[in-house]
Design a protein around this motif. Structure first.
Motif, mmCIF file in Angstrom:
data_model
loop_
_atom_site.group_PDB
_atom_site.id
_atom_site.type_symbol
_atom_site.label_atom_id
_atom_site.label_comp_id
_atom_site.label_asym_id
_atom_site.label_seq_id
_atom_site.Cartn_x
_atom_site.Cartn_y
_atom_site.Cartn_z
ATOM 1 N N GLY A 1 -13.872 -15.000 17.216
ATOM 2 C CA GLY A 1 -12.919 -16.100 17.037
ATOM 3 C C GLY A 1 -12.633 -16.365 15.571
ATOM 4 O O GLY A 1 -11.486 -16.620 15.179
ATOM 5 N N HIS A 2 -13.651 -16.288 14.754
ATOM 6 C CA HIS A 2 -13.519 -16.529 13.312
ATOM 7 C C HIS A 2 -12.605 -15.466 12.662
ATOM 8 O O HIS A 2 -11.858 -15.778 11.737
ATOM 9 N N ILE A 3 -12.665 -14.239 13.151
ATOM 10 C CA ILE A 3 -11.768 -13.185 12.652
ATOM 11 C C ILE A 3 -10.312 -13.613 12.880
ATOM 12 O O ILE A 3 -9.474 -13.530 11.982
ATOM 13 N N PRO B 1 -10.136 -15.089 -2.083
ATOM 14 C CA PRO B 1 -9.053 -16.069 -2.134
ATOM 15 C C PRO B 1 -9.545 -17.515 -2.176
ATOM 16 O O PRO B 1 -8.740 -18.413 -2.300
ATOM 17 N N TYR B 2 -10.868 -17.725 -2.090
ATOM 18 C CA TYR B 2 -11.426 -19.078 -2.174
ATOM 19 C C TYR B 2 -12.846 -18.973 -2.732
ATOM 20 O O TYR B 2 -13.518 -17.956 -2.544
ATOM 21 N N PRO B 3 -13.309 -19.998 -3.427
ATOM 22 C CA PRO B 3 -14.623 -19.921 -4.075
ATOM 23 C C PRO B 3 -15.750 -19.614 -3.103
ATOM 24 O O PRO B 3 -16.733 -18.967 -3.457
ATOM 25 N N GLY B 4 -15.608 -20.038 -1.848
ATOM 26 C CA GLY B 4 -16.643 -19.816 -0.844
ATOM 27 C C GLY B 4 -16.813 -18.359 -0.472
ATOM 28 O O GLY B 4 -17.767 -18.000 0.204
ATOM 29 N N TYR B 5 -15.884 -17.500 -0.907
ATOM 30 C CA TYR B 5 -16.036 -16.090 -0.544
ATOM 31 C C TYR B 5 -17.219 -15.472 -1.299
ATOM 32 O O TYR B 5 -18.126 -14.930 -0.678
ATOM 33 N N SER B 6 -17.190 -15.528 -2.641
ATOM 34 C CA SER B 6 -18.293 -14.952 -3.427
ATOM 35 C C SER B 6 -19.016 -15.981 -4.290
ATOM 36 O O SER B 6 -20.239 -15.996 -4.370
ATOM 37 N N ARG C 1 -19.874 -4.657 -3.007
ATOM 38 C CA ARG C 1 -21.112 -5.401 -3.217
ATOM 39 C C ARG C 1 -21.397 -6.288 -2.015
ATOM 40 O O ARG C 1 -20.601 -7.164 -1.677
ATOM 41 N N ASN C 2 -22.536 -6.091 -1.400
ATOM 42 C CA ASN C 2 -22.974 -6.972 -0.334
ATOM 43 C C ASN C 2 -24.100 -7.829 -0.898
ATOM 44 O O ASN C 2 -24.703 -7.469 -1.910
ATOM 45 N N TRP C 3 -24.403 -8.942 -0.253
ATOM 46 C CA TRP C 3 -25.468 -9.790 -0.793
ATOM 47 C C TRP C 3 -26.173 -10.548 0.322
ATOM 48 O O TRP C 3 -25.547 -10.982 1.291
ATOM 49 N N TYR C 4 -27.468 -10.657 0.202
ATOM 50 C CA TYR C 4 -28.255 -11.428 1.171
ATOM 51 C C TYR C 4 -29.486 -12.006 0.490
ATOM 52 O O TYR C 4 -29.896 -11.549 -0.585
ATOM 53 N N HIS C 5 -30.079 -13.006 1.130
ATOM 54 C CA HIS C 5 -31.358 -13.547 0.680
ATOM 55 C C HIS C 5 -32.419 -12.446 0.759
ATOM 56 O O HIS C 5 -32.378 -11.618 1.665
ATOM 57 N N GLN D 1 -10.437 -6.328 5.212
ATOM 58 C CA GLN D 1 -11.847 -6.188 4.842
ATOM 59 C C GLN D 1 -12.684 -7.329 5.400
ATOM 60 O O GLN D 1 -13.861 -7.157 5.704
ATOM 61 N N HIS D 2 -12.062 -8.488 5.533
ATOM 62 C CA HIS D 2 -12.769 -9.616 6.127
ATOM 63 C C HIS D 2 -13.158 -9.274 7.571
ATOM 64 O O HIS D 2 -14.310 -9.434 7.971
ATOM 65 N N GLU D 3 -12.198 -8.776 8.339
ATOM 66 C CA GLU D 3 -12.518 -8.373 9.718
ATOM 67 C C GLU D 3 -13.559 -7.257 9.727
ATOM 68 O O GLU D 3 -14.484 -7.267 10.542
ATOM 69 N N SER D 4 -13.401 -6.288 8.821
ATOM 70 C CA SER D 4 -14.360 -5.173 8.757
ATOM 71 C C SER D 4 -15.781 -5.696 8.607
ATOM 72 O O SER D 4 -16.715 -5.216 9.264
ATOM 73 N N GLN D 5 -15.953 -6.667 7.748
ATOM 74 C CA GLN D 5 -17.298 -7.172 7.486
ATOM 75 C C GLN D 5 -17.869 -7.930 8.670
ATOM 76 O O GLN D 5 -19.046 -7.784 9.016
ATOM 77 N N HIS D 6 -17.032 -8.762 9.302
ATOM 78 C CA HIS D 6 -17.533 -9.465 10.489
ATOM 79 C C HIS D 6 -17.803 -8.487 11.624
ATOM 80 O O HIS D 6 -18.701 -8.691 12.438
ATOM 81 N N SER D 7 -17.018 -7.430 11.668
ATOM 82 C CA SER D 7 -17.216 -6.396 12.678
ATOM 83 C C SER D 7 -18.601 -5.751 12.528
ATOM 84 O O SER D 7 -19.297 -5.501 13.509
ATOM 85 N N GLU D 8 -19.010 -5.511 11.304
ATOM 86 C CA GLU D 8 -20.359 -4.966 11.086
ATOM 87 C C GLU D 8 -21.432 -5.954 11.533
ATOM 88 O O GLU D 8 -22.427 -5.574 12.156
ATOM 89 N N THR D 9 -21.220 -7.220 11.200
ATOM 90 C CA THR D 9 -22.202 -8.229 11.615
ATOM 91 C C THR D 9 -22.319 -8.260 13.138
ATOM 92 O O THR D 9 -23.424 -8.306 13.685
ATOM 93 N N ILE D 10 -21.180 -8.200 13.824
ATOM 94 C CA ILE D 10 -21.194 -8.166 15.291
ATOM 95 C C ILE D 10 -22.028 -6.979 15.770
ATOM 96 O O ILE D 10 -22.876 -7.115 16.657
HETATM 97 C C1 AVJ Z 1 -20.610 -10.238 2.230
HETATM 98 C C2 AVJ Z 1 -21.322 -9.776 4.460
HETATM 99 C C3 AVJ Z 1 -22.481 -11.396 3.120
HETATM 100 O O1 AVJ Z 1 -20.589 -11.982 6.295
HETATM 101 O O2 AVJ Z 1 -21.408 -13.598 5.136
HETATM 102 C C4 AVJ Z 1 -17.322 -12.838 5.712
HETATM 103 C C5 AVJ Z 1 -18.815 -11.546 4.085
HETATM 104 N N1 AVJ Z 1 -17.539 -13.717 3.776
HETATM 105 N N2 AVJ Z 1 -16.598 -13.983 5.673
HETATM 106 C C6 AVJ Z 1 -20.767 -12.552 5.220
HETATM 107 C C7 AVJ Z 1 -17.921 -12.675 4.517
HETATM 108 C C8 AVJ Z 1 -16.718 -14.511 4.501
HETATM 109 C C9 AVJ Z 1 -20.260 -11.957 3.923
HETATM 110 N N3 AVJ Z 1 -21.156 -10.841 3.442
#
Ligand code: AVJ
Ligand code: FE
Length: 434
Positions: free
Chosen positions: A58-60, A382-387, A415-419, A136-145
């Motif tokens: 839904g978020h996609i 496109p918004y500060p919350g992205y990176s 670049r991907n990022w996680y805790h 790319q936004h959809e691509s990334q959520h697709s991986e999470t799914i």
């Molecule tokens: C870059 C994978 C950590 O899924 O939280 C998706 C990408 N940002 N929607 C995430 C992201 C906004 C992000 N990661």
């Protein structure tokens, strides 16, 4: 700085058609993940760090309508879905009360029809970066799914003590590969010397996300990096040497994390030695760091990783992908759910970097020792919350992509990022000699 992508040389109309095709292909891959998903799985939160897979779907759609319809053309479809699917709306634990899959698919279709209608007539020059961001936004959520589904099926169905890979192979309807075809005897000790000198990091092409910009020069001392990611066979020695019980190898924060989590092996671990040539997968940054110390090595910095992946020292130029400029295909690396599990680290010779590193893209993400931050001159998009909100010294950079990474999010500058404590993502690592 030099352009490494040929995108700008194809005509605007060809770009319009390519974008449409890509968005179509991307969506087909996203929806394919839901083919065997029942309503319970759809709404279930498998882990506190991650939303239910249905929420991601839904978020996609919501994100596509927000940026490509509402913001650009004032078209506001399904305002009632906003609260549920907006990124900074409900906490992850409250995202399980979802409309059924069929309804969300309808939602996505309606948005997509409007979006494609706009695409026919809009000024693409003006909006191209945004559209490519959405892809790319959809691509990334697709991986999470993809990885949340694996995780969820594992938690729900695995008999106690079962092997992750055997379970995974069954899910993927895949034959367990009994014997690796060509096992390089030097997998365990093979390192590559990267001579001191300048290289180029980051990207300024139209696809580059805000955190990849601006492209810049780096100058590194000589270092030695592993040709392959660390394999399960190598990592087993750490487990067998009781590495998880010995604080010597762990940082203070890592040891504290270990005591809290009670972890004794990687999340996606198998005792089956037939998987010894697969990269270790499902480790936290702390585990990666502890293993590196155990073998007298360290994690690479992001700059070291990127130079090994994409610097062509002979031609003194940067490549978009380790192998050059060709868009990723099945012959280059294990990605896009083509195999839906890890493959031997030496399985893709066509994907080698100029320096001869294997598996720099695909198979498993690789932890680096670099804290996620913006490059010089960073401008959020496109918004500060992205990176930008993640430039908090709490997230480490991962490079390279996994077996579930879609080709539009696969490149050396990504670049991907996680805790550092997250291990549900499809992450492994490679080492650098001290
Ligand atoms: C870059 C994978 C950590 O899924 O939280 C998706 C990408 N940002 N929607 C995430 C992201 C906004 C992000 N990661
Ligand atoms: Fe998102």
């Amino acid at each position: 700085m030099q352009q490494t992508s040929g995108d700008s040389v194809i005509s605007l109309d060809a770009r319009r058609q390519q974008l449409k095709q890509w968005m179509h292909n991307c969506r087909a891959g996203t929806l394919a993940l839901f083919e065997t998903v029942d309503e319970t799985t759809f709404c279930h939160q498998a882990h506190a760090e991650f939303s239910p897979v249905g929420w991601h779907l839904g978020h996609i759609g919501y994100t596509e309508s927000l940026w490509l319809l509402e913001r650009q053309a004032g078209i506001k479809l399904f305002p009632e879905y906003r609260r549920l699917f907006v990124a900074d709306g409900l906490p992850k634990s409250q995202r399980g009360n979802l409309p059924p899959l069929a309804e969300i698919k309808e939602y996505l279709n309606t948005i997509r029809n409007n979006v494609f209608q706009r695409l026919e007539t809009l000024d693409l020059e003006q909006e191209e970066r945004l559209w490519r961001w959405l892809l790319q936004h959809e691509s990334q959520h697709s991986e999470t799914i993809a990885f949340v589904l694996q995780l969820q099926r594992w938690y729900a169905q695995a008999p106690v003590g079962a092997s992750w890979q055997l379970f995974n192979a069954r899910q993927a309807n895949f034959m367990v590969n009994p014997a690796p075809t060509e096992v390089a005897s030097d997998i365990n000790s093979d390192t590559i010397c990267i001579q001191a000198g300048e290289s180029i990091q980051g990207s300024d092409t139209i696809d580059a996300l805000d955190n990849e910009r601006s492209q810049h020069l780096v100058n590194l001392d000589t270092y030695f990096i592993d040709r392959y990611p660390v394999t399960c066979g190598q990592y087993r020695r750490f487990i067998e040497a009781r590495g998880y019980e010995n604080s010597t190898w762990w940082s203070q924060a890592g040891w504290r994390w270990l005591q809290t989590e009670g972890v004794t092996k990687p999340l996606y671990w198998s005792d089956d030695t037939r998987w010894d040539d697969r990269p270790v997968c499902g480790v936290s940054w702390y585990e990666a760091q502890a293993y590196a110390r155990f073998v007298g090595k360290r994690l690479p910095t992001e700059a070291e990783w990127e130079k090994a992946a994409c610097w062509d020292v002979g031609a003194k130029c940067r490549r978009t992908y380790p192998w050059g400029e060709d868009f990723p295909t099945e012959k280059h690396c294990n990605h896009d759910n083509a195999v839906s599990q890890t493959t031997p680290v030496n399985a893709y010779p066509a994907g080698q970097s100029a320096y001869g590193c294997y598996d720099m893209l695909g198979n498993v993400w690789e932890w680096t020792s670099t804290l996620f931050d913006g490059y010089q001159g960073f401008a959020s998009y496109p918004y500060p919350g992205y990176s930008q909100v993640y430039f908090d010294a709490q997230h480490y950079v991962l490079k390279g992509g996994s077996w579930a990474t879609r080709p539009w999010a696969l490149r050396s500058s990504f670049r991907n990022w996680y805790h550092p404590g997250v291990r549900q993502i499809l992450a492994g690592f490679r080492c650098v000699t001290l």
